[in-house]
Design a protein around this motif. Structure first.
Motif, PDB file in Angstrom:
ATOM      1  N   GLY A  27       0.799  -1.216   0.000  1.00 45.51           N
ATOM      2  CA  GLY A  27       0.000   0.000   0.000  1.00 45.51           C
ATOM      3  C   GLY A  27       0.832   1.267   0.000  1.00 45.51           C
ATOM      4  O   GLY A  27       0.324   2.346   0.269  1.00 45.51           O
ATOM      5  N   HIS A  28       2.126   1.156  -0.306  1.00 47.96           N
ATOM      6  CA  HIS A  28       3.023   2.310  -0.237  1.00 47.96           C
ATOM      7  C   HIS A  28       3.802   2.466  -1.535  1.00 47.96           C
ATOM      8  O   HIS A  28       4.015   1.510  -2.284  1.00 47.96           O
ATOM      9  N   GLY A  29       4.236   3.700  -1.775  1.00 48.03           N
ATOM     10  CA  GLY A  29       4.979   4.024  -2.986  1.00 48.03           C
ATOM     11  C   GLY A  29       6.239   3.197  -3.130  1.00 48.03           C
ATOM     12  O   GLY A  29       6.856   2.807  -2.149  1.00 48.03           O
ATOM     13  N   GLY A  30       6.610   2.918  -4.362  1.00 44.55           N
ATOM     14  CA  GLY A  30       7.821   2.145  -4.637  1.00 44.55           C
ATOM     15  C   GLY A  30       7.665   0.657  -4.426  1.00 44.55           C
ATOM     16  O   GLY A  30       8.640  -0.089  -4.460  1.00 44.55           O
ATOM     17  N   TYR A  31       6.433   0.205  -4.207  1.00 40.82           N
ATOM     18  CA  TYR A  31       6.219  -1.218  -3.949  1.00 40.82           C
ATOM     19  C   TYR A  31       6.478  -2.048  -5.206  1.00 40.82           C
ATOM     20  O   TYR A  31       6.173  -1.657  -6.315  1.00 40.82           O
ATOM     21  N   PHE A  32       7.056  -3.207  -4.992  1.00 46.53           N
ATOM     22  CA  PHE A  32       7.170  -4.241  -6.007  1.00 46.53           C
ATOM     23  C   PHE A  32       6.974  -5.567  -5.289  1.00 46.53           C
ATOM     24  O   PHE A  32       7.168  -5.652  -4.075  1.00 46.53           O
ATOM     25  N   PRO A  33       6.517  -6.604  -6.006  1.00 42.78           N
ATOM     26  CA  PRO A  33       6.269  -7.893  -5.352  1.00 42.78           C
ATOM     27  C   PRO A  33       7.491  -8.370  -4.555  1.00 42.78           C
ATOM     28  O   PRO A  33       8.615  -8.346  -5.049  1.00 42.78           O
ATOM     29  N   GLY A  34       7.243  -8.721  -3.325  1.00 43.30           N
ATOM     30  CA  GLY A  34       8.310  -9.208  -2.454  1.00 43.30           C
ATOM     31  C   GLY A  34       8.927  -8.138  -1.569  1.00 43.30           C
ATOM     32  O   GLY A  34       9.703  -8.447  -0.676  1.00 43.30           O
ATOM     33  N   LYS A  35       8.590  -6.867  -1.818  1.00 43.07           N
ATOM     34  CA  LYS A  35       9.170  -5.794  -1.010  1.00 43.07           C
ATOM     35  C   LYS A  35       8.632  -5.857   0.411  1.00 43.07           C
ATOM     36  O   LYS A  35       7.448  -6.081   0.633  1.00 43.07           O
ATOM     37  N   GLU A  36       9.510  -5.655   1.377  1.00 46.25           N
ATOM     38  CA  GLU A  36       9.140  -5.637   2.789  1.00 46.25           C
ATOM     39  C   GLU A  36       9.696  -4.353   3.389  1.00 46.25           C
ATOM     40  O   GLU A  36      10.884  -4.255   3.646  1.00 46.25           O
ATOM     41  N   SER A  37       8.828  -3.358   3.574  1.00 48.26           N
ATOM     42  CA  SER A  37       9.303  -2.075   4.088  1.00 48.26           C
ATOM     43  C   SER A  37       8.379  -1.455   5.134  1.00 48.26           C
ATOM     44  O   SER A  37       8.829  -0.703   5.979  1.00 48.26           O
ATOM     45  N   HIS A  38       7.088  -1.764   5.073  1.00 50.36           N
ATOM     46  CA  HIS A  38       6.103  -1.168   5.969  1.00 50.36           C
ATOM     47  C   HIS A  38       5.335  -2.285   6.687  1.00 50.36           C
ATOM     48  O   HIS A  38       4.747  -3.141   6.032  1.00 50.36           O
ATOM     49  N   PHE A  39       5.363  -2.225   8.012  1.00 50.16           N
ATOM     50  CA  PHE A  39       4.686  -3.247   8.797  1.00 50.16           C
ATOM     51  C   PHE A  39       3.803  -2.617   9.861  1.00 50.16           C
ATOM     52  O   PHE A  39       4.080  -1.529  10.367  1.00 50.16           O
ATOM     53  N   LYS A  40       2.768  -3.337  10.203  1.00 51.44           N
ATOM     54  CA  LYS A  40       1.898  -2.996  11.328  1.00 51.44           C
ATOM     55  C   LYS A  40       1.989  -4.173  12.290  1.00 51.44           C
ATOM     56  O   LYS A  40       1.878  -5.326  11.874  1.00 51.44           O
ATOM     57  N   VAL A  41       2.231  -3.883  13.567  1.00 59.08           N
ATOM     58  CA  VAL A  41       2.288  -4.945  14.561  1.00 59.08           C
ATOM     59  C   VAL A  41       1.264  -4.682  15.662  1.00 59.08           C
ATOM     60  O   VAL A  41       1.051  -3.545  16.075  1.00 59.08           O
ATOM     61  N   VAL A  42       0.638  -5.749  16.079  1.00 56.60           N
ATOM     62  CA  VAL A  42      -0.272  -5.733  17.222  1.00 56.60           C
ATOM     63  C   VAL A  42       0.329  -6.704  18.227  1.00 56.60           C
ATOM     64  O   VAL A  42       0.477  -7.893  17.933  1.00 56.60           O
ATOM     65  N   VAL A  43       0.718  -6.172  19.373  1.00 60.13           N
ATOM     66  CA  VAL A  43       1.354  -6.987  20.403  1.00 60.13           C
ATOM     67  C   VAL A  43       0.574  -6.827  21.698  1.00 60.13           C
ATOM     68  O   VAL A  43       0.388  -5.704  22.180  1.00 60.13           O
ATOM     69  N   VAL A  44       0.127  -7.941  22.227  1.00 58.38           N
ATOM     70  CA  VAL A  44      -0.575  -7.942  23.518  1.00 58.38           C
ATOM     71  C   VAL A  44       0.307  -8.749  24.475  1.00 58.38           C
ATOM     72  O   VAL A  44       0.562  -9.934  24.241  1.00 58.38           O
ATOM     73  N   SER A  45       0.785  -8.077  25.515  1.00 65.15           N
ATOM     74  CA  SER A  45       1.733  -8.738  26.404  1.00 65.15           C
ATOM     75  C   SER A  45       1.664  -8.166  27.816  1.00 65.15           C
ATOM     76  O   SER A  45       1.462  -6.961  28.007  1.00 65.15           O
ATOM     77  N   ASN A  46       1.878  -9.026  28.774  1.00 66.74           N
ATOM     78  CA  ASN A  46       1.999  -8.582  30.161  1.00 66.74           C
ATOM     79  C   ASN A  46       3.284  -7.801  30.390  1.00 66.74           C
ATOM     80  O   ASN A  46       3.428  -7.115  31.400  1.00 66.74           O
ATOM     81  N   GLU A  47       4.225  -7.888  29.453  1.00 64.07           N
ATOM     82  CA  GLU A  47       5.474  -7.116  29.535  1.00 64.07           C
ATOM     83  C   GLU A  47       5.193  -5.615  29.547  1.00 64.07           C
ATOM     84  O   GLU A  47       6.041  -4.829  29.953  1.00 64.07           O
ATOM     85  N   PHE A  48       4.013  -5.207  29.071  1.00 65.62           N
ATOM     86  CA  PHE A  48       3.661  -3.792  28.996  1.00 65.62           C
ATOM     87  C   PHE A  48       2.941  -3.287  30.243  1.00 65.62           C
ATOM     88  O   PHE A  48       2.611  -2.102  30.321  1.00 65.62           O
ATOM     89  N   ASN A  49       2.699  -4.164  31.208  1.00 63.05           N
ATOM     90  CA  ASN A  49       2.016  -3.746  32.440  1.00 63.05           C
ATOM     91  C   ASN A  49       2.763  -2.592  33.101  1.00 63.05           C
ATOM     92  O   ASN A  49       3.979  -2.641  33.283  1.00 63.05           O
ATOM     93  N   GLY A  50       2.021  -1.538  33.443  1.00 60.36           N
ATOM     94  CA  GLY A  50       2.602  -0.396  34.139  1.00 60.36           C
ATOM     95  C   GLY A  50       3.379   0.567  33.261  1.00 60.36           C
ATOM     96  O   GLY A  50       3.929   1.541  33.772  1.00 60.36           O
ATOM     97  N   LEU A  51       3.438   0.307  31.961  1.00 63.93           N
ATOM     98  CA  LEU A  51       4.196   1.180  31.064  1.00 63.93           C
ATOM     99  C   LEU A  51       3.276   2.132  30.312  1.00 63.93           C
ATOM    100  O   LEU A  51       2.171   1.763  29.908  1.00 63.93           O
ATOM    101  N   ARG A  52       3.764   3.365  30.113  1.00 61.15           N
ATOM    102  CA  ARG A  52       3.052   4.315  29.271  1.00 61.15           C
ATOM    103  C   ARG A  52       3.217   3.877  27.821  1.00 61.15           C
ATOM    104  O   ARG A  52       4.089   3.074  27.488  1.00 61.15           O
TER     105      ARG A  52
END
Length: 102
Positions: A27-52
């Motif tokens: 979905g981004h400029g300069g894309y060609f098949p196989g390109k890996e440049s833009h990612f979205k991550v969803v992380v749910v973890s207890n490691e984030f407890n108490g963190l801003r």
């Protein structure tokens, strides 16, 4: 190993109870098949407890830092939650102004 797989591997060190890594490169400029440049991550973890939000993002960047360099991951959208906050879905990503036109 693909960048996506490397990112997943590093994020698993945060002991996620839920993890999604979405390659949004097409979905981004300069894309060609196989390109890996833009990612979205969803992380749910207890490691984030108490963190801003900024501290949660810093933890994610810390484990992915070697992947965030020129020619590798250009953009990383982070949605970091503790289990009590997770509602089962993350916000949609905005359209890129330079996205390839269909």
């Amino acid at each position: 190993m693909s960048l996506e797989q490397q990112l997943i591997e590093r994020l698993t060190t945060l002991a996620p109870v839920h993890l999604e890594v979405i390659n949004e490169s097409s979905g981004h400029g300069g894309y060609f098949p196989g390109k890996e440049s833009h990612f979205k991550v969803v992380v749910v973890s207890n490691e984030f407890n108490g963190l801003r939000l900024v501290q949660r993002h810093q933890k994610v960047y810390a484990v992915a830092s070697d992947l965030m360099s020129p020619g590798r991951i250009h953009a990383l959208a982070i949605h970091a939650y503790v289990p009590e906050e997770w509602q089962g879905q993350s916000p949609a990503s905005p359209e890129c102004a330079h996205a390839p036109k269909a």
